[in-house]
Write a protein that holds these residues in place. Structure first.
Motif, PDB file in Angstrom:
ATOM      1  N   ILE A 122       0.870  -1.072   0.202  1.00  0.00           N
ATOM      2  CA  ILE A 122       0.081   0.048  -0.010  1.00  0.00           C
ATOM      3  C   ILE A 122       0.889   1.371  -0.022  1.00  0.00           C
ATOM      4  N   GLU A 123       1.075   1.842  -1.077  1.00  0.00           N
ATOM      5  CA  GLU A 123       1.978   3.115  -1.336  1.00  0.00           C
ATOM      6  C   GLU A 123       1.117   4.380  -1.261  1.00  0.00           C
ATOM      7  N   PRO A 124       2.070   5.414  -0.624  1.00  0.00           N
ATOM      8  CA  PRO A 124       1.177   6.733  -0.344  1.00  0.00           C
ATOM      9  C   PRO A 124       0.436   7.082  -1.666  1.00  0.00           C
ATOM     10  N   GLY A 125      -0.826   7.636  -1.390  1.00  0.00           N
ATOM     11  CA  GLY A 125      -1.683   8.036  -2.383  1.00  0.00           C
ATOM     12  C   GLY A 125      -2.491   6.904  -3.026  1.00  0.00           C
ATOM     13  N   ASP A 126      -2.290   5.679  -2.639  1.00  0.00           N
ATOM     14  CA  ASP A 126      -3.047   4.619  -3.282  1.00  0.00           C
ATOM     15  C   ASP A 126      -4.480   4.937  -2.521  1.00  0.00           C
ATOM     16  N   GLU A 127      -5.434   4.536  -3.409  1.00  0.00           N
ATOM     17  CA  GLU A 127      -6.896   4.467  -3.100  1.00  0.00           C
ATOM     18  C   GLU A 127      -7.331   3.368  -2.663  1.00  0.00           C
ATOM     19  N   THR A 143     -13.808   4.996   0.130  1.00  0.00           N
ATOM     20  CA  THR A 143     -12.592   4.695  -0.322  1.00  0.00           C
ATOM     21  C   THR A 143     -11.752   5.596   0.756  1.00  0.00           C
ATOM     22  N   ALA A 144     -10.558   5.061   0.918  1.00  0.00           N
ATOM     23  CA  ALA A 144      -9.502   5.606   1.857  1.00  0.00           C
ATOM     24  C   ALA A 144      -8.310   5.769   1.063  1.00  0.00           C
ATOM     25  N   THR A 145      -7.749   6.823   1.308  1.00  0.00           N
ATOM     26  CA  THR A 145      -6.565   7.207   0.781  1.00  0.00           C
ATOM     27  C   THR A 145      -5.362   6.890   1.586  1.00  0.00           C
ATOM     28  N   ALA A 146      -4.234   6.152   0.893  1.00  0.00           N
ATOM     29  CA  ALA A 146      -3.120   5.788   1.687  1.00  0.00           C
ATOM     30  C   ALA A 146      -2.175   6.836   2.066  1.00  0.00           C
TER      31      ALA A 146
END
Length: 181
Positions: A122-127, A143-146
């Motif tokens: 799970i990378e920064p900005g992934d949804e 939906t959650a943002t990483a």
């Protein structure tokens, strides 16, 4: 010219309109409208970390308690509802209760949705799309943002029971919440 056919046509139009309005009314009264998720986010994690967690605030707009009994995600299929109690993470078999007209915070060191057995990082900005299942069988999607978060620094250990012991460093706060959509 007969009045009866015109009356029947008018009655049919009125019945169709009433049915359409009733459909709208039932949509607004549905459980999906009863629970919303504000400021959702998920902690970034590499696959070797094996776990992550999702957070946010569950808001109940009804005058009855709402119970979340499960969470699912097509992207990360192994999810559990958890709470941290006295430093030990516990799976919630009975779910999370969001009080009538109230909120339940999902946050590091408290209630959260555990993302287990990561098939991919799970990378920064992934949804990440989640679906909450409520006790009445209805569902609520969000939906959650990483986001990177170092404050938890969780280390999970199998304690030999159904609970996981967890060491946490809560020196950092959760990432700044962005406005929900």
């Amino acid at each position: 010219m007969s009045i009866r056919p015109r009356f029947l046509a008018t009655a049919a139009v009125a019945l169709a309109a009433a049915t359409a309005l009733a459909g709208c009314a039932s949509d607004t009264a549905s459980s999906e409208a009863a629970l919303t998720v504000t400021d959702p986010w998920v902690k970034t994690a590499a696959t070797e970390d094996m776990m992550s967690a999702a957070f946010g605030t569950l808001v109940n707009t009804t005058d009855e308690d709402v119970t979340v009994v499960a969470a699912t995600s097509d992207q990360y299929p192994a999810l559990e509802l958890h709470e941290v109690v006295d430093g030990a993470m516990q799976e919630l078999g009975d779910g999370m209760v969001v009080p009538a007209g109230g909120e339940l915070a999902l946050e590091p060191g408290g209630f959260h949705i555990m993302v287990m057995e990561l098939p991919e990082a799970i990378e920064p900005g992934d949804e990440v799309d989640f679906t909450l299942e409520l006790a009445d069988g209805s569902t609520v999607g969000f939906t959650a943002t990483a986001k990177d978060f170092d404050g938890g620094n969780e280390e999970y250990h199998d304690s030999g029971s159904d609970d996981m012991e967890m060491e946490m460093d809560m020196s950092s706060d959760a990432p700044e919440a962005e406005p929900s959509h």
